[in-house]
Design a protein around this motif. Sequence first.
Motif, PDB file in Angstrom:
ATOM      1  N   GLY A 152     -12.552  -4.802  -6.265  1.00  0.00           N
ATOM      2  CA  GLY A 152     -13.844  -4.845  -5.655  1.00  0.00           C
ATOM      3  C   GLY A 152     -13.880  -4.132  -4.183  1.00  0.00           C
ATOM      4  O   GLY A 152     -14.750  -3.252  -3.666  1.00  0.00           O
ATOM      5  N   VAL A 153     -12.848  -4.163  -3.402  1.00  0.00           N
ATOM      6  CA  VAL A 153     -12.677  -3.564  -2.127  1.00  0.00           C
ATOM      7  C   VAL A 153     -12.682  -2.126  -2.412  1.00  0.00           C
ATOM      8  O   VAL A 153     -12.948  -1.184  -1.676  1.00  0.00           O
ATOM      9  CB  VAL A 153     -11.217  -4.042  -1.419  1.00  0.00           C
ATOM     10  N   ASP A 154     -11.815  -1.703  -3.325  1.00  0.00           N
ATOM     11  CA  ASP A 154     -11.801  -0.294  -3.783  1.00  0.00           C
ATOM     12  C   ASP A 154     -12.890   0.428  -4.199  1.00  0.00           C
ATOM     13  O   ASP A 154     -12.923   1.533  -3.607  1.00  0.00           O
ATOM     14  CB  ASP A 154     -10.706  -0.174  -5.116  1.00  0.00           C
ATOM     15  N   PHE A 155     -14.088  -0.336  -4.555  1.00  0.00           N
ATOM     16  CA  PHE A 155     -15.168   0.229  -4.735  1.00  0.00           C
ATOM     17  C   PHE A 155     -15.918   0.787  -3.553  1.00  0.00           C
ATOM     18  O   PHE A 155     -16.338   1.594  -3.459  1.00  0.00           O
ATOM     19  CB  PHE A 155     -16.083  -0.717  -5.620  1.00  0.00           C
ATOM     20  N   PHE A 156     -15.642  -0.193  -2.357  1.00  0.00           N
ATOM     21  CA  PHE A 156     -16.277   0.251  -1.079  1.00  0.00           C
ATOM     22  C   PHE A 156     -15.149   1.252  -0.252  1.00  0.00           C
ATOM     23  O   PHE A 156     -15.868   2.180   0.214  1.00  0.00           O
ATOM     24  CB  PHE A 156     -16.445  -1.053  -0.252  1.00  0.00           C
ATOM     25  N   TYR A 157     -13.936   1.264  -0.648  1.00  0.00           N
ATOM     26  CA  TYR A 157     -13.131   2.241  -0.017  1.00  0.00           C
ATOM     27  C   TYR A 157     -12.975   3.588  -0.958  1.00  0.00           C
ATOM     28  O   TYR A 157     -12.322   4.558  -0.263  1.00  0.00           O
ATOM     29  CB  TYR A 157     -11.796   1.722  -0.054  1.00  0.00           C
ATOM     30  N   ASP A 158     -13.578   3.542  -1.886  1.00  0.00           N
ATOM     31  CA  ASP A 158     -13.652   4.687  -2.884  1.00  0.00           C
ATOM     32  C   ASP A 158     -12.125   5.165  -3.247  1.00  0.00           C
ATOM     33  O   ASP A 158     -11.917   6.562  -2.959  1.00  0.00           O
ATOM     34  CB  ASP A 158     -14.524   5.982  -2.326  1.00  0.00           C
ATOM     35  N   SER A 159     -11.422   4.180  -3.582  1.00  0.00           N
ATOM     36  CA  SER A 159      -9.895   4.630  -3.794  1.00  0.00           C
ATOM     37  C   SER A 159      -9.551   3.670  -4.941  1.00  0.00           C
ATOM     38  O   SER A 159      -8.779   2.665  -4.955  1.00  0.00           O
ATOM     39  CB  SER A 159      -8.957   4.375  -2.824  1.00  0.00           C
ATOM     40  N   PRO A 160     -10.120   4.049  -6.388  1.00  0.00           N
ATOM     41  CA  PRO A 160      -9.996   3.042  -7.449  1.00  0.00           C
ATOM     42  C   PRO A 160      -8.357   2.758  -7.529  1.00  0.00           C
ATOM     43  O   PRO A 160      -7.467   3.551  -7.612  1.00  0.00           O
ATOM     44  CB  PRO A 160     -10.450   3.777  -8.628  1.00  0.00           C
ATOM     45  N   GLY A 161      -8.080   1.487  -7.664  1.00  0.00           N
ATOM     46  CA  GLY A 161      -6.807   0.926  -7.722  1.00  0.00           C
ATOM     47  C   GLY A 161      -5.522   0.671  -6.667  1.00  0.00           C
ATOM     48  O   GLY A 161      -4.833   0.117  -6.779  1.00  0.00           O
ATOM     49  N   VAL A 162      -5.995   1.183  -5.568  1.00  0.00           N
ATOM     50  CA  VAL A 162      -4.931   1.444  -4.348  1.00  0.00           C
ATOM     51  C   VAL A 162      -4.959   0.042  -3.831  1.00  0.00           C
ATOM     52  O   VAL A 162      -3.958  -0.832  -3.782  1.00  0.00           O
ATOM     53  CB  VAL A 162      -5.422   2.479  -3.357  1.00  0.00           C
ATOM     54  N   HIS A 163      -6.128  -0.635  -3.337  1.00  0.00           N
ATOM     55  CA  HIS A 163      -6.351  -1.855  -2.567  1.00  0.00           C
ATOM     56  C   HIS A 163      -5.848  -2.784  -4.116  1.00  0.00           C
ATOM     57  O   HIS A 163      -5.163  -3.710  -3.589  1.00  0.00           O
ATOM     58  CB  HIS A 163      -7.718  -2.165  -2.327  1.00  0.00           C
ATOM     59  N   ALA A 164      -6.327  -2.828  -5.182  1.00  0.00           N
ATOM     60  CA  ALA A 164      -5.901  -3.619  -6.148  1.00  0.00           C
ATOM     61  C   ALA A 164      -4.515  -3.989  -6.311  1.00  0.00           C
ATOM     62  O   ALA A 164      -3.838  -4.792  -6.516  1.00  0.00           O
ATOM     63  CB  ALA A 164      -6.658  -3.000  -7.467  1.00  0.00           C
ATOM     64  N   SER A 165      -3.797  -2.606  -6.437  1.00  0.00           N
ATOM     65  CA  SER A 165      -2.082  -2.663  -6.565  1.00  0.00           C
ATOM     66  C   SER A 165      -1.642  -3.470  -5.494  1.00  0.00           C
ATOM     67  O   SER A 165      -0.745  -4.369  -5.655  1.00  0.00           O
ATOM     68  CB  SER A 165      -1.836  -1.364  -6.530  1.00  0.00           C
ATOM     69  N   ALA A 166      -2.212  -3.129  -4.070  1.00  0.00           N
ATOM     70  CA  ALA A 166      -1.585  -3.782  -3.331  1.00  0.00           C
ATOM     71  C   ALA A 166      -1.527  -5.284  -2.975  1.00  0.00           C
ATOM     72  O   ALA A 166      -0.830  -6.028  -2.637  1.00  0.00           O
ATOM     73  CB  ALA A 166      -2.044  -3.091  -1.790  1.00  0.00           C
ATOM     74  N   LEU A 167      -2.799  -5.652  -3.286  1.00  0.00           N
ATOM     75  CA  LEU A 167      -3.354  -7.059  -3.467  1.00  0.00           C
ATOM     76  C   LEU A 167      -2.709  -7.885  -4.395  1.00  0.00           C
ATOM     77  O   LEU A 167      -2.362  -9.024  -4.309  1.00  0.00           O
ATOM     78  CB  LEU A 167      -4.743  -7.349  -3.515  1.00  0.00           C
ATOM     79  N   LEU A 168      -2.612  -7.110  -5.483  1.00  0.00           N
ATOM     80  CA  LEU A 168      -1.937  -7.718  -6.527  1.00  0.00           C
ATOM     81  C   LEU A 168      -0.434  -8.231  -6.388  1.00  0.00           C
ATOM     82  O   LEU A 168      -0.046  -9.068  -6.572  1.00  0.00           O
ATOM     83  CB  LEU A 168      -2.041  -6.846  -7.957  1.00  0.00           C
ATOM     84  N   LEU A 169       0.282  -6.981  -5.702  1.00  0.00           N
ATOM     85  CA  LEU A 169       1.690  -7.325  -5.414  1.00  0.00           C
ATOM     86  C   LEU A 169       1.837  -8.384  -4.355  1.00  0.00           C
ATOM     87  O   LEU A 169       2.554  -9.279  -4.678  1.00  0.00           O
ATOM     88  CB  LEU A 169       2.289  -5.973  -5.111  1.00  0.00           C
ATOM     89  N   MET A 170       0.989  -8.272  -3.413  1.00  0.00           N
ATOM     90  CA  MET A 170       1.018  -9.345  -2.568  1.00  0.00           C
ATOM     91  C   MET A 170       0.745 -10.550  -2.932  1.00  0.00           C
ATOM     92  O   MET A 170       1.720 -11.902  -2.529  1.00  0.00           O
ATOM     93  CB  MET A 170      -0.113  -9.096  -1.402  1.00  0.00           C
ATOM     94  N   SER A 171      -0.168 -10.880  -3.772  1.00  0.00           N
ATOM     95  CA  SER A 171      -0.431 -12.468  -4.377  1.00  0.00           C
ATOM     96  C   SER A 171       0.643 -13.013  -5.441  1.00  0.00           C
ATOM     97  O   SER A 171       0.747 -13.796  -5.447  1.00  0.00           O
ATOM     98  CB  SER A 171      -1.795 -12.421  -4.777  1.00  0.00           C
TER      99      SER A 171
END
Lengths: 275, 172
Positions: free
Chosen positions: B66-85
Amino acid sequence: MQELLAFLVRYSHFMLFCILQFFSFYLIINYNQAQKEIFFNTTNTFTGQFQKKYDEVKSSFISRQILDSLSDRIKDLEEEKEIYRMYLQTHVEPVKDSLYTQKYELISAKIIYNSVNTWDNFILIDKGSKDGVQKGMGVITSKGVIGIVRNVSEHYAKIMSLLNSQTRISACLSKSNHFGTITWRGIDPTVTTLIDLPSHAKLAVNDTVVTTQYSQIFPQGINIGRIEKFYFEGGSNFYTVDVKLFEDLSNVQFVMVVKNLYKSEADSLLNQSSL
Amino acid sequence: MSIYIQHIIRGFIILLIQISVFKNLSWDFHGFNYLVVLIYPLIFALLPFQINKVWLVILSFLVGLGVDFFYDSPGVHASALLLMSYTRILIVKWLEPRGGYTVHQNPTLYHQGFQWTMRYMLSLFTIHHLWYFSMLSFTLFYFDQILLHTILSLLVDIPLVFILLFLFNPKY
């Protein structure tokens, strides 16, 4: 089984994490331009190495193919030579007869450009006027006719192949001497059309079509193809024959240009005014 | 009010602040943005200890996307948040006090004290930011820049997180 299931349940979050992480990698690589370029540049340096090795192996296979075709050709020539040798042993001719003088000279060449997918296909070979190739010479391989030289530069020659809508080559049946004209009507690069064959000629499927003795371009009896289908076209009094080519024009590597040593002499006589 | 609804509302508020305010902050200097503020990992840092691990992984991926959609960088935030959690599970285990966590405790300043919270937040945010900037540049060639970005970002984010925690001092 139960242990495996227990293991899967216990580490399901880890596996889910791996799957989703892979999926985000997929997203990053596919939908972000900069990351995409970096990824493919990096992988290309590895795959490039592999591709290079692959090409080396492949080219060695291809050169083996060339060697095979050349050795076939040598075998054919050896057989031919044997026949002539026997012939000479039995016929000792004291008189110098023009029948035994060399009438044709062959110039071998390698194809460097070829096309079969347009209406007017051309072939480029690596021999030109420097090697004695001239406009209007015939081009053949050991299997059959390829085309006629159309343009010549110093080192290259452009050949109008059989698969060209403008090509007209006179051809006859190997059984009889009834002759017609080979043309190409497009569509199938393995089939040409023989037109203007007299209706009283006796045809059969699989008969061989060869070059005529009336042509100054090709030697007599060079193979062209075999009859696939023959029919009368809309009220015509001449046969139209579909000829399946012996030579696969999309897979030729070496050709020979036929040089008729007496062509200019014959031409000048033909063109002389009959008055 | 159920604590889950509270978590969801708080999560949406943090996301809203992230994408409306912090996304637009920048301090560009020679094409290098020195100010990247990312506080949305706080949502997942504050989730209760007892949360289902599978749900934690799935939710973090979806929120990151969801954050990626606003930052226009599909997968980058998702990957980082996934690793963090995912590493949160390990970090929680690593930081566990001798007696273990009690049932009603949550990973908040109110329950765990300043030192524990500092170590907890710092490790989570470091992992998130390091991975985020690595994925953003996608090459270790600029590792010094990745490191610089991470440190600069942490210098802003950690105080910001603690200001928020001191201000609201959430029990859940």
